[in-house]
Write an enzyme that holds these catalytic residues in place. Sequence first.
Site, short mmCIF file in Angstrom:
data_model
loop_
_atom_site.label_atom_id
_atom_site.label_comp_id
_atom_site.label_asym_id
_atom_site.label_seq_id
_atom_site.Cartn_x
_atom_site.Cartn_y
_atom_site.Cartn_z
N GLU A 78 0.93 -1.09 0.07
CA GLU A 78 0.03 0.10 -0.13
C GLU A 78 0.85 1.20 -0.14
OE1 GLU A 78 -3.33 0.01 -0.12
OE2 GLU A 78 -4.08 1.76 0.62
N ASP A 79 1.81 1.32 0.92
CA ASP A 79 2.57 2.64 0.97
C ASP A 79 3.93 2.81 0.54
OD1 ASP A 79 0.52 2.97 2.74
OD2 ASP A 79 1.58 2.48 4.63
#
Length: 726
Positions: A78-79
């Site tokens: 996600e990051d």
Amino acid sequence: MNDRTFEALVKKVQSYNPKFDIEKLTRAYELAESAHEGQLRNTGEPYIIHPLAVAHILADLELDCDSLVGALLHDVVEDTDCTIADVSREFGDSVGIIVNGVTKLSKIQYTNKEEQQIENLRKMFLAMAKDIRVILIKLADRLHNMRTLKAMSEDKQREKARETLEVYAALAHRLGMSKIKWELEDLSLRYLDPVAYKEIADSISQKRKEREQYIEDIIATFRQKLSEIGIQAQLMGRAKHFYSIFRKMYAQNKSIDEIYDLFAVRAIVDSVKDCYAVLGMVHELYYPIPGRFKDYIAMPKPNMYQSLHTTVMGPNGIPFEVQIRTKEMHKIAEFGIAAHWKYKEGTSGQSDMDEKLEWIGKILEIQNEAVDSDDFMRTLKIDLFADEVFVFTPKGDVINLPAGSTPIDFAFAIHSAIGCRMAGVRVNGKIATLDYNLQNGDIVEIMTSSAMHGPSRDWLKICKTSQARTKINQWFKKERREENILRGRDMIDKELKRIGMSHSQLFKPEWVEKLVLKKYGFHTEDDMYAAVGFGGLTVNKVLSRLKEEYRLTHKNAEAALVPLTSNKKKKSSGCGIVVEDIENCLVRLSRCCNPVPGDNIVGYITRGRGVSVHRADCPNIKAEEKLEAGAGRLIQVYWEEAGAGGSAYLAELQIASYDRQGLLAEITGMLYEMKIPLSAVHTKTTKDQMAYIYITIEVNSKEQLEIVVKKLSNLGGVFEVTRSNA
Ligand code: MN
């Protein structure tokens, strides 16, 4: 605060599994650390603190290596630049699937929605997760975020807290993970209603001393008694968590002093037998409060929680609750589904594993048959909602449909005006066919056209929900009246021909008026034919009443009617009862005399609620037989052949006995051994040393009931066991 370093994590996992793959765990930690390099949390700390804390929470549940690796990596895709493919290559497919699942779930948008929407959202979560470890990581992720929520803005805090309460705590509850559930709830309450939170915290700490003393005294009494009867038990005072106090105070409008189970004692024993023995002891020491006894051992909660609960009147008139369970039940009560997935050091024999599988099999689909303890978790997949599918409207509302539903079902679920005007459909932005099988998470957009003149008859074959079918039928009913009238006449004529009767024999205007039109609320005979034509009323319903009338006025002509009934099959009603001559009618067992299979029974045709089945000796039926009007409403019914149903029937028994110690415990213990669920129990004692115990049990036949009655009658002190009647 605990030591939440990576070194501490390694120590923790080695303490429950010396063979834990530390090398893999270390690689995961190093990848997470370098991927999140330079990122900070809202608290200002380095980001890696978060995945590490999540892994710690799961290690406290003693979960396996892939769960912990997944936890360490849960935010990297996600990051950061790292992809799912990278993760799978480095750590295997199973970790890849887990991280992918967590990432996917993060994308589900939560907005403040109505209750039904939230329930759908929870289910969608489970349906999309596929592997239960995804949910366990999500729960731990949320727990850590809630513990560190202080750093967020006030708006964000409230939003997260609400979402936590409505989605995550509810999920933890469903999976039986009460420890995590409680912490999530208490943390949520702190942000959602800080005033109430403080009020509860204050009044609890004020009373702490007093309460601890009270509970200690009771425990001392228990301990004394238990050693007399030779039972080993771990006894402790139970602290009620804030959120459940809050719910009772505000939802039931009670003051904190009125909450019974603020004071609670928990007893943990070695065996189920001991549970009932302790229960008997408690009820002998203190007077039980009626209606507060619950046997979750015989009847576990849907999340597999097991315990005996009772509330008794304690010293000084202060009631307190007692929970009694075995060690195994206690573990499940605290850790729920996770308790079954704990790593067990080389001890799990086959029978232990069978037990686990049986437990989880109730809520999970098990994909592989042969599982040993090491890949036990790997092979478990969630399929809690295999029969449902969750899709979005373009606005983001979740619509819940049966699995296999099509865009037609979706359209009618939204509004029949949309269904009737549907010209086409887009699924996830692309044109799809009307028989497309909707998948979890699809975004479905119905295209309508004012040029559409209603649904097609073919749609009836494609749609899956009764809602869509009903609405399509309604449309045809309205739009195609003439057609339906002709069809209805035709259907009735065909049936008349089959039974060898003529239209004029049965359709006497006064009979039709009285027996059909009035009864079903039709204005004209054509209305009736139209209803038959579109399927709203069966031919049988129209004819059976007319035939009955014919039979009554032509008593002698009965012979002519024989073929009518002889080829009629007796049809089951679904609750173990066969009703003569009537198909698909609503049948229920009467509450006044609770018949069980083997009893002589009789049916009574109620007004608008189908047939209710009574015991032949039920006083209500006897009274009805005497009435002129009643006689015509009684109907012959039979028990279905044995082996077909396996349904359970409630039976209420009254046990009259001399009031002696330990009787209740003997009764519940005996029922437990016979595997007969007990659904209610209450007792009454009289001044002359008599006790009346009323129990409601579930049995599956009259024979079984008779065995229970016999066994109960043989208990010491019991002199009569009777079946309650009306
Ligand atoms: Mn996270």
